[in-house]
Design an enzyme around this catalytic site. Structure first.
Site, PDB file in Angstrom:
ATOM      1  CG  HIS A  62      -4.017   4.803  -0.161  1.00 49.87           C
ATOM      2  ND1 HIS A  62      -4.010   5.518   1.009  1.00 49.87           N
ATOM      3  CD2 HIS A  62      -3.482   3.601   0.158  1.00 49.87           C
ATOM      4  CE1 HIS A  62      -3.505   4.792   1.978  1.00 49.87           C
ATOM      5  NE2 HIS A  62      -3.172   3.620   1.495  1.00 49.87           N
ATOM      6  CE  LYS A  72      -5.934  11.139  -3.919  1.00 42.07           C
ATOM      7  NZ  LYS A  72      -5.388   9.814  -3.582  1.00 42.07           N
ATOM      8  CE1 TYR A 132      -3.851  14.103   1.734  1.00 42.48           C
ATOM      9  CE2 TYR A 132      -5.346  13.462  -0.045  1.00 42.48           C
ATOM     10  CZ  TYR A 132      -4.774  13.224   1.195  1.00 42.48           C
ATOM     11  OH  TYR A 132      -5.133  12.097   1.908  1.00 42.48           O
ATOM     12  CG  ASP A 170      -1.468   1.814   3.443  1.00 41.17           C
ATOM     13  OD1 ASP A 170      -1.127   2.934   3.835  1.00 41.17           O
ATOM     14  OD2 ASP A 170      -2.520   1.596   2.803  1.00 41.17           O
TER      15      ASP A 170
END
Ligand code: T46
Length: 189
Positions: A62, A72, A132, A170
Protein backbone atom coordinates in the site's frame (compact mmCIF):
# COMPACT_ATOMS: atom_id res chain seq x y z
CA UNK A 1 19.85 4.04 18.67
CA UNK A 2 21.60 2.35 15.72
CA UNK A 3 20.61 3.73 12.29
CA UNK A 4 21.84 1.75 9.28
CA UNK A 5 21.38 2.00 5.53
CA UNK A 6 19.91 -0.97 3.66
CA UNK A 7 20.52 -2.35 0.14
CA UNK A 8 17.50 -0.22 -0.93
CA UNK A 9 18.70 3.43 -0.82
CA UNK A 10 16.37 5.55 1.28
CA UNK A 11 15.11 2.72 3.46
CA UNK A 12 16.79 2.70 6.88
CA UNK A 13 17.04 0.01 9.55
CA UNK A 14 16.78 1.43 13.07
CA UNK A 15 17.51 -0.44 16.29
CA UNK A 16 16.71 1.49 19.49
CA UNK A 17 18.85 0.80 22.55
CA UNK A 18 17.14 -1.39 25.17
CA UNK A 19 17.86 -0.96 28.89
CA UNK A 20 17.19 -4.28 30.53
CA UNK A 21 16.82 -4.94 34.22
CA UNK A 22 15.07 -7.38 36.55
CA UNK A 23 11.68 -5.89 35.56
CA UNK A 24 12.14 -6.24 31.78
CA UNK A 25 13.37 -3.48 29.47
CA UNK A 26 12.97 0.19 28.49
CA UNK A 27 13.58 1.65 25.01
CA UNK A 28 13.02 5.00 23.33
CA UNK A 29 11.18 3.71 20.24
CA UNK A 30 11.04 7.15 18.57
CA UNK A 31 13.38 10.12 18.99
CA UNK A 32 13.08 13.11 16.63
CA UNK A 33 16.40 14.38 18.03
CA UNK A 34 18.30 11.16 17.35
CA UNK A 35 16.80 10.83 13.87
CA UNK A 36 17.70 14.48 13.11
CA UNK A 37 21.28 13.79 14.27
CA UNK A 38 21.31 11.07 11.57
CA UNK A 39 19.92 13.50 9.00
CA UNK A 40 16.34 12.24 9.12
CA UNK A 41 14.03 15.27 9.41
CA UNK A 42 10.73 13.49 8.69
CA UNK A 43 7.86 14.88 10.75
CA UNK A 44 5.28 12.24 11.75
CA UNK A 45 1.66 13.21 12.31
CA UNK A 46 -0.21 9.92 12.83
CA UNK A 47 0.37 6.63 14.65
CA UNK A 48 -1.21 3.44 13.32
CA UNK A 49 -1.64 0.13 15.10
CA UNK A 50 -3.06 -3.08 13.64
CA UNK A 51 -3.51 -6.58 15.03
CA UNK A 52 -3.20 -9.59 12.74
CA UNK A 53 -4.74 -12.56 14.51
CA UNK A 54 -3.47 -15.33 12.23
CA UNK A 55 0.06 -16.12 11.13
CA UNK A 56 0.57 -15.40 7.39
CA UNK A 57 -1.81 -12.42 7.46
CA UNK A 58 -0.48 -10.23 4.64
CA UNK A 59 -1.34 -6.53 4.35
CA UNK A 60 -0.03 -4.61 1.34
CA UNK A 61 1.44 -3.42 -0.83
CA UNK A 62 0.00 0.00 0.00
CA UNK A 63 0.81 3.68 -0.38
CA UNK A 64 -0.87 7.10 -0.40
CA UNK A 65 -0.27 9.38 -3.41
CA UNK A 66 0.94 12.97 -3.16
CA UNK A 67 0.04 15.41 -1.64
CA UNK A 68 -0.69 12.88 1.14
CA UNK A 69 2.26 10.56 0.51
CA UNK A 70 3.41 8.85 3.69
CA UNK A 71 6.83 8.05 5.02
CA UNK A 72 6.51 5.36 7.72
CA UNK A 73 8.49 4.34 10.79
CA UNK A 74 7.46 0.73 11.39
CA UNK A 75 7.97 -1.60 14.35
CA UNK A 76 6.48 -4.78 15.79
CA UNK A 77 4.80 -4.30 19.15
CA UNK A 78 3.93 -7.99 19.68
CA UNK A 79 4.80 -11.19 17.87
CA UNK A 80 6.80 -11.17 14.63
CA UNK A 81 6.44 -9.93 11.07
CA UNK A 82 8.33 -9.56 7.82
CA UNK A 83 8.17 -5.94 6.66
CA UNK A 84 8.69 -4.97 3.01
CA UNK A 85 9.27 -1.73 1.11
CA UNK A 86 9.11 -1.44 -2.72
CA UNK A 87 10.49 1.55 -4.65
CA UNK A 88 7.64 2.87 -6.86
CA UNK A 89 9.23 6.15 -8.00
CA UNK A 90 9.17 6.37 -11.81
CA UNK A 91 12.72 6.80 -13.11
CA UNK A 92 14.33 5.64 -9.88
CA UNK A 93 17.45 3.50 -10.41
CA UNK A 94 15.86 1.05 -7.96
CA UNK A 95 12.33 1.13 -9.48
CA UNK A 96 10.43 -2.01 -8.49
CA UNK A 97 13.22 -3.20 -6.17
CA UNK A 98 12.20 -4.48 -2.73
CA UNK A 99 13.82 -4.79 0.67
CA UNK A 100 12.45 -6.71 3.64
CA UNK A 101 13.40 -7.24 7.26
CA UNK A 102 12.09 -9.35 10.11
CA UNK A 103 10.70 -7.04 12.80
CA UNK A 104 9.80 -8.70 16.09
CA UNK A 105 8.91 -7.57 19.60
CA UNK A 106 12.07 -9.44 20.66
CA UNK A 107 14.53 -7.76 18.25
CA UNK A 108 12.98 -4.27 18.42
CA UNK A 109 14.16 -3.55 14.86
CA UNK A 110 12.34 -0.82 12.91
CA UNK A 111 12.23 0.21 9.25
CA UNK A 112 12.06 3.83 8.12
CA UNK A 113 10.32 3.77 4.72
CA UNK A 114 10.29 7.05 2.77
CA UNK A 115 7.34 8.36 0.77
CA UNK A 116 7.49 6.96 -2.76
CA UNK A 117 7.70 3.38 -1.53
CA UNK A 118 4.87 0.87 -1.23
CA UNK A 119 4.67 -0.88 2.15
CA UNK A 120 3.47 -4.31 3.17
CA UNK A 121 4.06 -6.98 5.78
CA UNK A 122 3.20 -10.54 6.61
CA UNK A 123 2.71 -11.77 10.19
CA UNK A 124 4.99 -14.58 11.35
CA UNK A 125 3.19 -15.32 14.61
CA UNK A 126 -0.43 -15.32 15.85
CA UNK A 127 -1.74 -12.05 17.36
CA UNK A 128 1.04 -9.96 15.80
CA UNK A 129 0.73 -6.21 16.35
CA UNK A 130 2.34 -3.67 14.04
CA UNK A 131 2.78 -0.07 15.17
CA UNK A 132 3.90 2.64 12.76
CA UNK A 133 4.21 6.39 12.49
CA UNK A 134 3.07 8.16 9.30
CA UNK A 135 4.23 11.51 7.92
CA UNK A 136 0.81 12.40 6.44
CA UNK A 137 -2.71 11.83 7.75
CA UNK A 138 -5.01 9.16 6.38
CA UNK A 139 -6.34 10.24 2.98
CA UNK A 140 -8.35 7.29 1.62
CA UNK A 141 -9.01 9.07 -1.67
CA UNK A 142 -5.26 8.91 -2.39
CA UNK A 143 -4.71 5.27 -1.38
CA UNK A 144 -3.17 2.88 -3.89
CA UNK A 145 -2.07 -0.75 -3.91
CA UNK A 146 0.31 -3.03 -5.80
CA UNK A 147 0.02 -6.83 -6.07
CA UNK A 148 1.85 -8.57 -3.21
CA UNK A 149 3.05 -11.53 -5.29
CA UNK A 150 3.86 -9.80 -8.58
CA UNK A 151 6.64 -11.92 -10.14
CA UNK A 152 8.15 -8.72 -11.60
CA UNK A 153 8.84 -7.57 -8.03
CA UNK A 154 9.59 -11.07 -6.74
CA UNK A 155 9.20 -10.56 -2.98
CA UNK A 156 10.19 -13.60 -0.94
CA UNK A 157 7.67 -13.31 1.91
CA UNK A 158 8.94 -16.49 3.58
CA UNK A 159 5.44 -17.99 3.54
CA UNK A 160 6.82 -21.54 3.23
CA UNK A 161 3.90 -22.52 1.02
CA UNK A 162 1.22 -21.11 3.36
CA UNK A 163 -1.71 -19.32 1.71
CA UNK A 164 -1.71 -15.73 3.01
CA UNK A 165 -4.75 -14.18 4.69
CA UNK A 166 -5.57 -11.19 2.43
CA UNK A 167 -8.19 -8.44 2.17
CA UNK A 168 -10.24 -8.42 -1.04
CA UNK A 169 -8.57 -5.14 -1.94
CA UNK A 170 -5.10 -6.65 -1.70
CA UNK A 171 -6.01 -9.80 -3.61
CA UNK A 172 -7.22 -7.63 -6.52
CA UNK A 173 -4.32 -5.11 -6.60
CA UNK A 174 -2.59 -4.50 -9.97
CA UNK A 175 0.85 -5.87 -10.87
CA UNK A 176 3.71 -3.48 -11.69
CA UNK A 177 3.05 -3.96 -15.44
CA UNK A 178 -0.44 -2.45 -15.05
CA UNK A 179 0.50 0.08 -12.37
CA UNK A 180 0.53 3.86 -12.89
CA UNK A 181 2.80 5.22 -10.15
CA UNK A 182 1.97 8.73 -8.88
CA UNK A 183 5.61 9.14 -7.79
CA UNK A 184 8.46 10.55 -9.85
CA UNK A 185 12.08 9.85 -8.96
CA UNK A 186 12.78 13.33 -7.68
CA UNK A 187 9.28 14.17 -6.33
CA UNK A 188 9.41 15.76 -2.93
CA UNK A 189 7.85 13.50 -0.31
C1 T46 B 1 -4.76 2.91 6.90
C2 T46 B 1 -5.94 3.43 7.65
C3 T46 B 1 -7.13 2.73 7.69
N1 T46 B 1 -8.19 3.23 8.38
C4 T46 B 1 -9.42 2.43 8.42
C5 T46 B 1 -10.02 2.15 7.06
C6 T46 B 1 -10.65 0.78 7.20
O1 T46 B 1 -11.99 0.91 7.66
C7 T46 B 1 -9.82 0.10 8.29
C8 T46 B 1 -8.85 -0.93 7.76
O2 T46 B 1 -8.08 -0.31 6.75
P1 T46 B 1 -7.18 -1.18 5.78
O3 T46 B 1 -7.91 -2.43 5.42
O4 T46 B 1 -6.71 -0.26 4.67
O5 T46 B 1 -5.97 -1.57 6.75
P2 T46 B 1 -4.59 -2.27 6.25
O6 T46 B 1 -4.88 -3.30 5.22
O7 T46 B 1 -3.89 -2.65 7.48
O8 T46 B 1 -3.84 -1.08 5.52
C9 T46 B 1 -2.60 -0.59 5.97
O9 T46 B 1 -1.64 -1.56 5.67
C10 T46 B 1 -0.40 -1.18 5.13
C11 T46 B 1 0.64 -2.16 5.60
C12 T46 B 1 0.01 0.22 5.33
O10 T46 B 1 1.19 0.57 5.36
C13 T46 B 1 -1.04 1.26 5.35
O11 T46 B 1 -0.92 2.09 6.50
C14 T46 B 1 -2.42 0.75 5.28
O12 T46 B 1 -2.75 0.63 3.91
O13 T46 B 1 -9.10 1.16 8.96
C15 T46 B 1 -8.14 4.43 9.05
O14 T46 B 1 -9.12 4.88 9.67
N2 T46 B 1 -6.96 5.16 9.01
C16 T46 B 1 -5.87 4.70 8.33
O15 T46 B 1 -4.81 5.39 8.34
Amino acid sequence: MQIETTPLPGVLRITPQRFGDHRGYFAETYSARKLAEAGVETVFVQDNHSLSRRTATLRGLHFQAPPWAQAKLVRCGRGALFDVAVDIRRGSPTWGRWYGAELTEANGVQLLIPAGFAHGFVSRAPDTEIVYKCSSPYAPETEGALLWNDPDIGIDWGLGGAEPVLSEKDAAAPPLARFESPFGWRDAA
